[in-house]
Design an enzyme around this catalytic site. Structure first.
Site, PDB file in Angstrom:
ATOM      1  CG  ASP A 104     -26.590   0.146  10.086  1.00 49.37           C
ATOM      2  OD1 ASP A 104     -25.599  -0.426   9.604  1.00 49.37           O
ATOM      3  OD2 ASP A 104     -26.835   0.210  11.302  1.00 49.37           O
ATOM      4  NE  ARG A 108     -24.566   3.861   8.200  1.00 50.74           N
ATOM      5  CZ  ARG A 108     -25.570   4.139   9.024  1.00 50.74           C
ATOM      6  NH1 ARG A 108     -26.712   4.589   8.516  1.00 50.74           N
ATOM      7  NH2 ARG A 108     -25.456   3.983  10.326  1.00 50.74           N
ATOM      8  CB  CYS A 141     -22.403   6.405  10.187  1.00 49.38           C
ATOM      9  SG  CYS A 141     -20.827   5.556  10.433  1.00 49.38           S
TER      10      CYS A 141
HETATM   11  P1  4NP Z   1     -22.076   2.298  10.566  1.00 44.36           P
HETATM   12  O1  4NP Z   1     -22.615   0.785  10.737  1.00 44.36           O
HETATM   13  O2  4NP Z   1     -22.924   3.165  11.487  1.00 44.36           O
HETATM   14  O3  4NP Z   1     -22.307   2.605   9.135  1.00 44.36           O
HETATM   15  O4  4NP Z   1     -20.607   2.277  10.976  1.00 44.36           O
HETATM   16  C1  4NP Z   1     -22.737   0.190  12.001  1.00 44.36           C
HETATM   17  C2  4NP Z   1     -21.656  -0.403  12.579  1.00 44.36           C
HETATM   18  C3  4NP Z   1     -21.776  -1.011  13.826  1.00 44.36           C
HETATM   19  C4  4NP Z   1     -22.984  -1.002  14.472  1.00 44.36           C
HETATM   20  C5  4NP Z   1     -24.065  -0.381  13.895  1.00 44.36           C
HETATM   21  C6  4NP Z   1     -23.953   0.213  12.665  1.00 44.36           C
HETATM   22  N1  4NP Z   1     -23.111  -1.642  15.718  1.00 44.36           N
HETATM   23  O5  4NP Z   1     -24.218  -1.640  16.277  1.00 44.36           O
HETATM   24  O6  4NP Z   1     -22.130  -2.166  16.242  1.00 44.36           O
END
Ligand code: 4NP
Length: 168
Positions: free
Chosen positions: A132, A20, A14
Site C-alpha cells: 500500500d 494500486r 485493493c
Molecule cells: P489503495 O491505497 O488500496 O492502493 O487504493 C489506499 C488508498 C486509501 C486508503 C488506503 C489505501 N485509505 O485508507 O483511505
C-alpha cells in the site's frame, strides 16, 4: 456466439481503489491494447472500502503513472455482490485484500476466481504482495508500478494459456 462470453473478465481489487488497483487496470488495459486483444478482455477495478467512491485515483499515483505513459481515469467504487459472478478473475494486491475478498464472496463457487497480483510476477518474485503506497513517499508509488508492470505481463501470459485451452 455471444461475444461477451468469449471475453476474459478481470477485476483488480485493493483497499481504496485509488492507488494500486486503478494502476493495475490502466497497465493491463495498455498491455492488452498493445497486443491487439482489446475485444478479448473486460478489465475493471474496485476497492474493499467505499471511502473514496466516485473519486479519481490519488493525484500522486496519477502523476507517477503518467510519467510512464498511463492515463489513470477510472472512478473509485467498492466491490459489489454481482462482481463475484460477473468476473472470471478477481485479483487482490495483498493478504488483507485476499482475506476480505474471501469473506465477501457470496458463495464458494467464486473462491477459485480469487488470486493475488504477485502470483503472476515474472521478474520481481521477491515481492509477495503489492505494498500500500498511501502513506509512503515517491519510492512507494514507483515500486507499485514496477511490481504491477511485471505482474501484468505475467497475467497476460496466463490469460493467453487459459484462453487457448478454453477457445481452441
Ligand atoms: P489503495 O491505497 O488500496 O492502493 O487504493 C489506499 C488508498 C486509501 C486508503 C488506503 C489505501 N485509505 O485508507 O483511505
Amino acid at each position: 456466439m455471444d461475444q461477451n462470453k468469449t471475453k476474459t473478465k478481470i477485476l483488480f481489487v485493493c483497499l481504496g481503489n485509488i492507488c494500486r488497483s486503478p494502476s493495475a487496470e490502466g497497465i493491463m488495459k495498455k498491455i492488452v491494447k498493445r497486443e491487439g486483444l482489446e475485444s478479448s478482455f473486460h478489465i475493471d477495478s474496485a476497492g474493499i472500502l467505499n471511502y473514496h467512491q466516485g473519486e479519481l485515483p490519488d493525484s500522486r499515483m496519477r502523476s507517477h503513472a503518467a510519467r510512464r505513459g498511463y492515463d489513470l481515469n477510472s472512478r473509485s467504487r467498492p466491490i459489489q455482490y454481482d462482481d463475484f459472478f460477473e468476473f472470471d478473475m478477481i485479483i487482490g494486491m495483498d493478504d488483507n485484500n485476499i482475506m476480505d475478498l474471501k469473506r465477501l464472496s457470496p458463495d464458494t463457487t467464486a473462491l477459485p476466481k480469487i488470486s493475488r497480483m504477485t502470483d503472476y510476477s515474472l521478474r520481481l518474485k521477491q515481492h509477495n504482495h503489492v505494498p500500500d503506497p498511501y502513506y509512503s513517499g515517491a519510492e512507494g508509488f514507483e515500486l507499485v508500478l514496477d511490481i504491477l508492470e511485471d505482474a501484468c505481463e505475467g497475467l497476460l501470459e496466463r490469460c493467453k494459456e487459459m484462453r487457448a485451452a478454453e477457445f481452441p
